[in-house]
Design an enzyme around this catalytic site. Sequence first.
Site, mmCIF file in Angstrom:
data_model
loop_
_atom_site.group_PDB
_atom_site.id
_atom_site.type_symbol
_atom_site.label_atom_id
_atom_site.label_comp_id
_atom_site.label_asym_id
_atom_site.label_seq_id
_atom_site.Cartn_x
_atom_site.Cartn_y
_atom_site.Cartn_z
ATOM 1 N N ASP A 275 21.119 7.693 29.197
ATOM 2 C CA ASP A 275 20.422 6.424 29.348
ATOM 3 C C ASP A 275 20.427 5.693 28.012
ATOM 4 O OD1 ASP A 275 19.203 4.589 30.968
ATOM 5 O OD2 ASP A 275 17.190 5.322 30.577
ATOM 6 N N TYR B 46 19.755 1.698 25.885
ATOM 7 C CA TYR B 46 18.553 0.969 25.445
ATOM 8 C C TYR B 46 19.049 -0.368 24.913
ATOM 9 C CZ TYR B 46 14.059 1.155 22.752
ATOM 10 O OH TYR B 46 12.813 0.969 22.222
ATOM 11 N N HIS C 82 13.802 -5.957 25.621
ATOM 12 C CA HIS C 82 13.083 -4.748 26.027
ATOM 13 C C HIS C 82 12.800 -3.852 24.827
ATOM 14 C CE1 HIS C 82 11.923 -1.201 28.349
ATOM 15 N NE2 HIS C 82 12.804 -0.505 27.650
ATOM 16 N N ARG D 92 4.961 1.250 18.619
ATOM 17 C CA ARG D 92 4.978 1.443 17.159
ATOM 18 C C ARG D 92 4.477 0.233 16.357
ATOM 19 N NH1 ARG D 92 9.414 3.526 19.362
ATOM 20 N NH2 ARG D 92 10.560 1.580 19.109
ATOM 21 N N GLU E 178 12.101 1.287 35.531
ATOM 22 C CA GLU E 178 12.988 0.624 34.577
ATOM 23 C C GLU E 178 14.166 0.049 35.353
ATOM 24 O OE1 GLU E 178 12.090 2.372 30.208
ATOM 25 O OE2 GLU E 178 13.774 3.321 31.214
ATOM 26 N N GLU F 206 17.652 -1.133 35.721
ATOM 27 C CA GLU F 206 18.892 -0.876 34.983
ATOM 28 C C GLU F 206 20.109 -0.990 35.891
ATOM 29 O OE1 GLU F 206 19.069 2.413 32.299
ATOM 30 O OE2 GLU F 206 16.894 2.711 32.288
ATOM 31 N N ASP G 27 15.112 3.969 36.436
ATOM 32 C CA ASP G 27 14.748 5.157 35.657
ATOM 33 C C ASP G 27 13.226 5.256 35.586
ATOM 34 O OD1 ASP G 27 15.574 7.425 34.196
ATOM 35 O OD2 ASP G 27 15.083 6.416 32.326
ATOM 36 N N ARG H 231 4.755 6.690 31.395
ATOM 37 C CA ARG H 231 4.548 6.143 30.048
ATOM 38 C C ARG H 231 3.540 6.926 29.220
ATOM 39 N NH1 ARG H 231 9.119 3.329 29.496
ATOM 40 N NH2 ARG H 231 9.292 1.665 31.047
ATOM 41 N N GLN I 37 5.239 10.026 28.127
ATOM 42 C CA GLN I 37 6.221 9.618 27.110
ATOM 43 C C GLN I 37 5.565 9.406 25.743
ATOM 44 O OE1 GLN I 37 8.390 6.107 28.307
ATOM 45 N NE2 GLN I 37 9.669 6.061 26.465
ATOM 46 N N TYR J 214 7.202 11.995 22.944
ATOM 47 C CA TYR J 214 8.554 11.521 22.609
ATOM 48 C C TYR J 214 8.946 11.615 21.139
ATOM 49 C CZ TYR J 214 7.675 6.957 20.429
ATOM 50 O OH TYR J 214 7.337 5.964 19.561
ATOM 51 N N LYS K 84 10.829 11.291 31.738
ATOM 52 C CA LYS K 84 11.976 10.649 32.373
ATOM 53 C C LYS K 84 12.669 11.586 33.355
ATOM 54 C CE LYS K 84 12.197 6.881 29.646
ATOM 55 N NZ LYS K 84 12.449 5.502 30.101
ATOM 56 N N THR L 121 15.301 9.639 38.962
ATOM 57 C CA THR L 121 16.048 8.424 38.657
ATOM 58 C C THR L 121 16.726 8.031 39.953
ATOM 59 O OG1 THR L 121 16.445 9.160 36.381
ATOM 60 C CG2 THR L 121 17.903 7.438 37.243
ATOM 61 N N THR M 176 16.824 -0.625 30.186
ATOM 62 C CA THR M 176 16.048 -1.611 30.939
ATOM 63 C C THR M 176 16.542 -3.019 30.621
ATOM 64 O OG1 THR M 176 14.163 -0.149 30.780
ATOM 65 C CG2 THR M 176 13.718 -2.418 31.437
ATOM 66 N N GLU N 216 6.194 -3.614 29.860
ATOM 67 C CA GLU N 216 6.387 -4.900 29.191
ATOM 68 C C GLU N 216 5.618 -6.008 29.882
ATOM 69 O OE1 GLU N 216 10.872 -4.271 29.334
ATOM 70 O OE2 GLU N 216 10.627 -5.984 28.005
#
Lengths: 401, 401
Positions: A119, A121, A126, A135, A190, A192, A224, A228, A231, A235, A244, A248, A335, A349
Amino acid sequence: MALLRSWLESANQADCPFPLNNLPYGVFSVSGDAPRCGVAIGDMILDLAECEARGLVDAGGTFAQPRLNDFIALGRAKWDEIRARLTALLAEEGDRSLPLVAMAEAQLHLPIRVTEFTDFYASKNHAFNVGVLFRGPENALPPQWTHMPIGYNGRASSVVVSGTPIRRPMGQLKGEAGPEWAPCRRLDLELELGAIVGADSVMGQRLSVEEAEQAIFGYVLLNDWSARDVQAWEYQPLGPFQSKALGTTIGAWIVTQAALEPFRCAGAERANPLLPYLHERRPGLYDLEIGWTMNGQVMGRTNYGVMYYSSAQQLAHHTSSGCPMRVGDLLGSGTISGPEREQTGALLEMTGGGKVPVTVNGAPRTFIEDGDEIGLFAQARGEGYRIGFGPCTGQVLPALP
Amino acid sequence: MALLRSWLESANQADCPFPLNNLPYGVFSVSGDAPRCGVAIGDMILDLAECEARGLVDAGGTFAQPRLNDFIALGRAKWDEIRARLTALLAEEGDRSLPLVAMAEAQLHLPIRVTEFTDFYASKNHAFNVGVLFRGPENALPPQWTHMPIGYNGRASSVVVSGTPIRRPMGQLKGEAGPEWAPCRRLDLELELGAIVGADSVMGQRLSVEEAEQAIFGYVLLNDWSARDVQAWEYQPLGPFQSKALGTTIGAWIVTQAALEPFRCAGAERANPLLPYLHERRPGLYDLEIGWTMNGQVMGRTNYGVMYYSSAQQLAHHTSSGCPMRVGDLLGSGTISGPEREQTGALLEMTGGGKVPVTVNGAPRTFIEDGDEIGLFAQARGEGYRIGFGPCTGQVLPALP
């Protein structure tokens, strides 16, 4: 490009997702008989196994199998030959005795045995939006993001076909007094597109972007599903893992690269030049409207052309270490989100990390609740026709405590 | 447990890695004939395909295949039955006409088709040491580390058998004026043990630690080659990707859980209680000396019993989201490092991030140079016998620019 007309009238309707220009591959069965390969045309499925049994096409017997992998492994020349042959058989002057099955009566299966799943990114919107939430704005976009298609290995065994229910996972969640074991509270989707690798590569050898493009068979819709809260706790530093692996979902129909060729377009503007191994000689994205629904209501809608990296660039990067790729490998685009809220491809988001609810059929939602059904859709619009992908849906079941 | 004596004298020597107590499984061929399954005994390989052809064992024809997956899929009762039968045939009063092949004349192959590969991070010493180098001492050990076995999905297609050369990768490296494309300059090994999953699990259902232990077939040596400079630039926020895809070497012999049973031991002291889904009713690690060599010189040596999480705990956590596991999945333990410098399982740790060279046959090394050969070794010591794993070696070839 204009509509290619078929003798099958349902394929000529302006809103039909499966005109003669499309011819996506899938695996189907009827009334519990043996799954085999087919192609969607109008509101029907052309039974490719039966076509081969009648001597109308030659794919070395691979169409009788319950997965497309062995057909795909025959290579690009065979893909082109079969596409030309099917186009002739289904054209207005074609063969009206072809073995067709009503799509409404067919069960669709996972079209490939997913060899491995990676996967990426690749939407800058996104990556930035999610980076802010995880972060903060200063560290939102990782410094290498505009230099390489960041990706991670996902879990192939949990890839399922459209329509398969998805079980809300249990997981470790960060708590005030240490972690707790609880059902996921921030279940997300997600939006995709998945690229399907159609050729093996050799360990220790790299693919150029051009070679990588030649190695891609086609595309599917891909959701996907993401936990959250799991995660956020798990992560760092090795990336998402169980957050994850709950499932899927991919669409049942693989739209070929050939069908998308007229819609080729350039992606997002570059912040900096790329290293030569990622240079693309021609635009590698597609002008493809893509979006998602919750319980039937359209929630987000954007365009695949917003992406920063194409699947060919992702695949080339995937081999940059000498990593061998195999037929049936699935590469998620990452995504797909445009810059506006209604263009985002994940609830994380769209709701600003769960802070600003959205309204779904009059009810508020921050994340996915039990019983909710998520659907993806995509289409490229030609002159008087469209290239559709079929549905990519999943309904969420309650956690098993 | 004492040595089980065999009529094959080479199996009774005190320093033999493959006594009757061991019986590890592998895949071999001789003079280019068809690869098939075998068991190592003394300095010979017992040809299981021929044993089955003679009616001496019954594994449903799976031993004639070039991978052990189908035999493993027969399940634990069959593993036990075959082990008991082979033990009887090879015992002192056994069958001296068995089809044996000299190991020195055999070629060894990848013993399983690796379905998917997951790599964990279960040595607290390693996690702390590497964390200091990548993120500084304050953020060295991630906050969830003592609560869950952190892992990530690796790439199955790049897993190779002992003896396969490893190509130094090219990659994106962080430079002063933006990233550069160059051969990896900080190529490293990781000393690990790999667990092989022997039973499928159902999507959406979790395995308890006890069920997970029952689902493990056996163990191999595992070297997860790592490009540290590629890793440092790529790994945030989604984890290592191309830095770990250049190759993973596993030993040719799968030592069964049954052979290791007498060496069961507890792991590292717990910093905090684990959540119930990770509770282990009995010690899940093994008292197993493990180490590595560079160009024949022993560099690091420690014990698998230093680990914080067992393979059973890792596998249980792997299913915590409902992720389905499959026969042939390979789970890396994570780099095995003891607290002292000479007990570390990676050059990154041993050289303090490349700052303090080590001496190899009189020459200084910080990371692996072209032509260097890395070997792993492991053995459990019983009364008058040892359980060995055979070699796990790879020589590094220059990069292809």
